[in-house]
Design a protein around this motif. Structure first.
Motif, PDB file in Angstrom:
ATOM      1  N   ALA A  44      75.516  22.834 117.761  1.00 13.41           N
ATOM      2  CA  ALA A  44      75.280  21.852 117.055  1.00 13.41           C
ATOM      3  C   ALA A  44      73.411  21.643 117.422  1.00 13.41           C
ATOM      4  CB  ALA A  44      75.979  20.554 117.486  1.00 13.41           C
ATOM      5  N   ASP A  91      84.820  18.174 119.642  1.00 13.63           N
ATOM      6  CA  ASP A  91      83.938  19.015 119.022  1.00 13.63           C
ATOM      7  C   ASP A  91      82.815  18.328 118.831  1.00 13.63           C
ATOM      8  OD1 ASP A  91      85.117  17.141 117.307  1.00 13.63           O
ATOM      9  OD2 ASP A  91      85.500  18.314 115.551  1.00 13.63           O
ATOM     10  N   TRP A  92      81.714  18.788 118.335  1.00 10.61           N
ATOM     11  CA  TRP A  92      80.295  18.234 118.022  1.00 10.61           C
ATOM     12  C   TRP A  92      79.870  18.239 116.682  1.00 10.61           C
ATOM     13  CZ3 TRP A  92      77.907  15.847 122.159  1.00 10.61           C
ATOM     14  CH2 TRP A  92      78.581  16.139 123.423  1.00 10.61           C
ATOM     15  N   GLY A  93      79.278  17.224 116.299  1.00 12.74           N
ATOM     16  CA  GLY A  93      78.707  17.177 114.918  1.00 12.74           C
ATOM     17  C   GLY A  93      77.003  16.983 114.931  1.00 12.74           C
ATOM     18  N   THR A 147      77.632  15.815 107.514  1.00 16.54           N
ATOM     19  CA  THR A 147      77.816  16.051 108.872  1.00 16.54           C
ATOM     20  C   THR A 147      78.705  17.573 109.149  1.00 16.54           C
ATOM     21  OG1 THR A 147      78.654  13.825 109.509  1.00 16.54           O
ATOM     22  CG2 THR A 147      79.147  15.433 111.030  1.00 16.54           C
ATOM     23  N   ASP A 148      77.951  18.243 109.927  1.00 23.55           N
ATOM     24  CA  ASP A 148      78.621  19.685 109.959  1.00 23.55           C
ATOM     25  C   ASP A 148      79.006  19.840 111.498  1.00 23.55           C
ATOM     26  OD1 ASP A 148      77.366  20.835 107.774  1.00 23.55           O
ATOM     27  OD2 ASP A 148      75.491  20.533 108.555  1.00 23.55           O
ATOM     28  N   TRP A 149      80.396  20.381 111.450  1.00 24.27           N
ATOM     29  CA  TRP A 149      80.831  20.197 112.906  1.00 24.27           C
ATOM     30  C   TRP A 149      80.889  21.526 113.520  1.00 24.27           C
ATOM     31  CZ3 TRP A 149      82.098  15.604 114.896  1.00 24.27           C
ATOM     32  CH2 TRP A 149      82.220  14.629 114.069  1.00 24.27           C
ATOM     33  N   GLU A 186      82.050  23.765 117.566  1.00 21.30           N
ATOM     34  CA  GLU A 186      82.988  23.778 118.544  1.00 21.30           C
ATOM     35  C   GLU A 186      82.092  23.252 119.840  1.00 21.30           C
ATOM     36  OE1 GLU A 186      85.993  26.541 119.309  1.00 21.30           O
ATOM     37  OE2 GLU A 186      86.183  26.793 117.175  1.00 21.30           O
ATOM     38  N   GLY A 208      82.640  14.459 118.845  1.00 19.16           N
ATOM     39  CA  GLY A 208      83.780  14.174 117.923  1.00 19.16           C
ATOM     40  C   GLY A 208      84.976  13.689 118.780  1.00 19.16           C
TER      41      GLY A 208
END
Length: 59
Positions: free
Chosen positions: A42, A15-17, A33-35, A37, A11
């Motif tokens: 992920a 952050d990471w998706g 998309t689920d985000w 930390e 992101g």
């Protein structure tokens, strides 16, 4: 026949998706998309989804 695709993306804010695309071939697909930390979180979510689908017989 249906199709699905997953990927892990970075992101804009560190952050990471976990991105999922699914739908029938020849029609418009859906995306979620689920985000998370961390990249590890992920990837864990991706693995968990893969295992759930494998238990139900999906390849």
């Amino acid at each position: 026949m249906s199709r699905s695709r997953t990927e892990i993306v970075r992101g804009l804010f560190g952050d990471w998706g976990f991105v999922r695309n699914w739908g029938r071939i020849g029609s418009s697909s859906q995306q979620r998309t689920d985000w998370f930390e961390t990249e590890t979180a992920a990837k864990d979510a991706s693995f968990d989804l893969h295992m759930q689908k494998a238990k139900r017989g999906y390849e």
